[in-house]
Design a protein around this motif. Structure first.
Motif, PDB file in Angstrom:
ATOM      1  N   GLU A  90      -5.364   1.967   6.379  1.00 19.91           N
ATOM      2  CA  GLU A  90      -4.761   3.235   5.963  1.00 19.91           C
ATOM      3  C   GLU A  90      -4.706   3.323   4.437  1.00 19.91           C
ATOM      4  OE1 GLU A  90      -3.625   6.902   6.151  1.00 19.91           O
ATOM      5  OE2 GLU A  90      -4.094   5.732   7.955  1.00 19.91           O
ATOM      6  N   TRP A  91      -4.517   2.191   3.775  1.00 17.30           N
ATOM      7  CA  TRP A  91      -4.512   2.159   2.311  1.00 17.30           C
ATOM      8  C   TRP A  91      -5.867   2.623   1.774  1.00 17.30           C
ATOM      9  CZ3 TRP A  91      -2.004   1.489  -2.213  1.00 17.30           C
ATOM     10  CH2 TRP A  91      -2.714   0.998  -3.311  1.00 17.30           C
ATOM     11  N   SER A  94      -6.525   6.305   2.297  1.00 14.30           N
ATOM     12  CA  SER A  94      -5.687   7.182   1.472  1.00 14.30           C
ATOM     13  C   SER A  94      -6.269   7.405   0.087  1.00 14.30           C
ATOM     14  CB  SER A  94      -4.270   6.587   1.358  1.00 14.30           C
ATOM     15  OG  SER A  94      -3.643   6.560   2.629  1.00 14.30           O
ATOM     16  N   LEU A 101      -5.101   8.933  -5.050  1.00 14.77           N
ATOM     17  CA  LEU A 101      -4.475   8.707  -3.745  1.00 14.77           C
ATOM     18  C   LEU A 101      -4.045  10.023  -3.124  1.00 14.77           C
ATOM     19  CD1 LEU A 101      -2.241   5.559  -4.350  1.00 14.77           C
ATOM     20  CD2 LEU A 101      -4.068   5.774  -2.667  1.00 14.77           C
ATOM     21  N   ALA A 105       0.826   8.575   1.120  1.00 14.47           N
ATOM     22  CA  ALA A 105       0.145   7.342   1.524  1.00 14.47           C
ATOM     23  C   ALA A 105       1.131   6.296   2.030  1.00 14.47           C
ATOM     24  CB  ALA A 105      -0.670   6.782   0.360  1.00 14.47           C
TER      25      ALA A 105
END
Length: 224
Positions: A90-91, A94, A101, A105
Motif C-alpha cells: 500500500e505504501w 500510494s 504521495l 496514505a
C-alpha cells in the motif's frame, strides 16, 4: 459357581444399550477431534512464534525496507511477512508517478495491515470453537448417556425382580462409563482451549504491536 462379570472398558461398552453406545462413540470421536485440534494448534503456534522471531530480526537489522520487501517477494509465506508486505504494498501504491504521495496514505496503510492481521487471527483461532463446544457440552452428553443407561438398568432389575449387587452393578457401571468418557473429552478441551486462546491472543498482540511500529516508521518518512 457363576462366572465373574467382565468389567473391562470393552465389555462395559459391548453390554450397553444402543443409545448409550452411540453416546460413547460420539464422545470418543469428540475427544479424538479435540486432540487433533490441540496438536495442530500447538504446532501452528510454535511455527508462528519462530517465524515472528526470525522476521523481527530481519526487520530491525537495519536493512532498507524496500530491499526487505523485494527479498520477501510478491507471495510472502509467514504471517509477519504478510502483514509487512500488506503495508509496503500500500505504501508503494500510494506514490504517484511524480514521486508525490496520494492523500490518506497513512490511513490506507493502517487498514491494509489491519486486514492482514484479521486474516491471520482467523487462521490462528480456527478450531478453537471446537474445543469450547466439546468442553461445554461433553459432560452433559455423557450425563444423558448415564441417565439413559441407569434407567434401563432399573428396568432390567424390575423385570428380574432381583436387587442383588451382582445384578445391579454391571448396568450401573455401563451407565457411568458414559459420564467418564464425557469428562475425559471435556477436561482436556477446556484446559487447552484456555491455554491456546491465551497463546493466540499473545501472538496476535505481537502482530498488532509490529504493525503499530511499522506504521510509525512509515509515518515518520511521510512527515520528512
Amino acid at each position: 459357581m457363576e462366572a465373574a462379570t467382565d468389567f473391562t472398558m470393552w465389555a462395559l461398552f459391548a453390554r450397553a444399550t444402543i443409545t448409550v453406545k452411540i453416546v460413547m462413540i460420539l464422545l470418543i470421536a469428540a475427544s479424538v477431534w479435540c486432540w487433533a485440534v490441540i496438536v495442530d494448534k500447538i504446532v501452528q503456534y510454535r511455527k508462528a512464534r519462530a517465524e515472528a522471531d526470525i522476521f523481527d530480526r530481519q526487520f530491525w537489522s537495519g536493512e532498507p525496507l524496500d530491499a526487505l520487501f523485494d527479498q520477501i517477494g510478491a507471495e510472502p509465506q509467514g504471517p509477519s511477512e504478510k502483514i509487512f508486505a500488506a503495508g509496503m504494498l500500500e505504501w508503494r501504491r500510494s506514490h504517484r508517478q511524480d514521486g508525490g504521495l496520494i492523500a490518506g496514505a497513512t490511513a490506507r496503510i493502517d487498514r491494509s495491515m489491519d486486514v492482514a492481521i484479521a486474516k491471520e487471527a482467523a487462521r490462528l483461532q480456527k478450531g478453537l470453537p471446537v474445543l469450547a463446544t466439546v468442553g461445554s457440552t461433553a459432560p452433559f452428553v455423557g450425563l444423558f448417556g448415564t441417565v439413559w443407561g441407569i434407567m434401563n438398568a432399573f428396568i432390567e432389575i424390575a423385570e428380574a425382580q432381583n436387587t442383588n449387587l451382582a445384578v445391579v452393578a454391571p448396568g450401573i457401571a455401563e451407565a457411568l462409563l458414559a459420564t467418564g468418557l464425557g469428562l475425559l473429552a471435556a477436561i482436556p478441551a477446556v484446559i487447552f482451549y484456555n491455554k491456546l486462546s491465551a497463546d493466540s491472543d499473545h501472538i496476535i498482540a505481537g502482530y498488532e504491536a509490529f504493525a503499530d511500529e511499522f506504521a510509525t516508521i512509515l509515518s515518520r518518512q511521510l512527515d520528512s
